[in-house]
Design an enzyme around this catalytic site. Structure first.
Site: not given
Ligand code: CAA
Length: 257
Positions: A65, A108, A111, A131
């Site tokens: 992200a 992300g 993911e 993260e």
């Protein structure tokens, strides 16, 4: 549809979506994710497309992200942005999506690859959930999908250390389907997409849905779900054609009906 952060290439019956923010290693900002969700929804209802390939570039599938976009956010900002609803839209795609991963697939990005149905990796691919190194934890499915893919102990190590694992380790852990030299990863993913795209589309969609349900349902409920989808296919023309073609010793001609 016009996109700024992704590139869509249609080679029916396959479509390829390339994440296109190379300067920031395809960091997933809200604009990119919104475009991606709109694009997969469009492809999901495009009858000329049976299978989707999602890729980045050689250096990065996606490095997570966009940290700069959320660095100053507080909980209420995050809640009101509702960033994960776009992820739900991508997850809702009924057609199979193959991730073609080279370079970084982090946070992300990892993911997003795991949200796909099959992962083809280049030898240079690096997967991770870093993260923890920036004071948070996975938020787009990392603790759930990774654990289901590689088991509790390996997932715990990846999530708690934030360390990356290479393509071969990911393959051994059950996170990727195949590892190929970097110059071949996209071609290999497209080849696999071509095989899947040549199968009867309705059966492909219901089979994908049934496999995914195994993550959500008890074995008893999953078996019942599978059985209903199996019975449902007997009202498709492709079931009649597929079985007739087998008996007549010829290749079936699918109608997608
Ligand atoms: N968000 C925003 N920008 C990013 C980014 C990210 N996730 N990852 C890389 N970039 C940017 C860098 O800021 C840099 O931009 P500038 O040139 O403007 O400085 C550019 O991409 C290139 O990155 P690096 O110079 O850092 O490249 P490198 O080769 O030295 O390192 C890397 C590569 C190890 C992947 C490193 O960039 C990195 O650690 N990135 C962050 C990875 C990360 O923590 N991802 C998780 C994000 S949080 C998340 O994803 C939450 C969730 O579950 C949804």
């Amino acid at each position: 549809m016009e996109f700024e952060n992704i590139i869509l290439t249609k080679e029916a019956p396959i479509a390829t979506i390339q994440l296109n923010r190379p300067d920031v290693l395809n960091a997933l900002n809200r604009k990119l994710l919104t475009e991606l969700a709109a694009c997969v929804e469009e492809l999901d209802s495009d009858e000329s497309v049976n299978c989707i390939v999602l890729t980045g570039n050689e250096k990065a599938f996606a490095a997570g992200a966009d940290i700069k976009e959320m660095a100053e956010a507080d909980t209420i900002d995050m809640l009101s942005r509702d960033s994960f609803s776009v992820w739900d839209r991508i997850r809702g795609t009924r057609k199979p999506i193959i991730a073609a991963v080279s370079g970084f697939a982090l946070g992300g990005g990892c993911e997003l690859a795991m949200m796909c149905d099959i992962i083809v990796a280049s030898e240079t691919a690096k997967f991770g959930q870093p993260e923890i190194n920036i004071g948070v934890m996975p938020g787009a499915g990392g603790t759930q999908r990774l654990t289901r893919a590689v088991g509790k102990y390996k997932a715990m190590e990846i999530v708690l250390t934030g360390e990356m694992i290479g393509a071969d380790d990911a393959m051994r852990a059950g996170l990727v389907n195949r590892v190929v030299p970097v110059e071949l990863y996209l071609e290999e993913a497209k080849k696999l997409a071509g095989v899947i795209a040549s199968k009867p589309p309705v059966a492909v969609k219901l089979a994908k849905e049934s496999v995914l349900k195994s993550h959500e349902l008890s074995l008893k409920d999953g078996l019942e779900f599978e059985r209903k989808n199996f019975y449902m296919l007997f009202s498709s023309e492709d079931q009649k054609e597929g079985m007739k073609a087998f008996v007549e010793k010829r290749k079936p001609k699918w109608k997608g009906k």
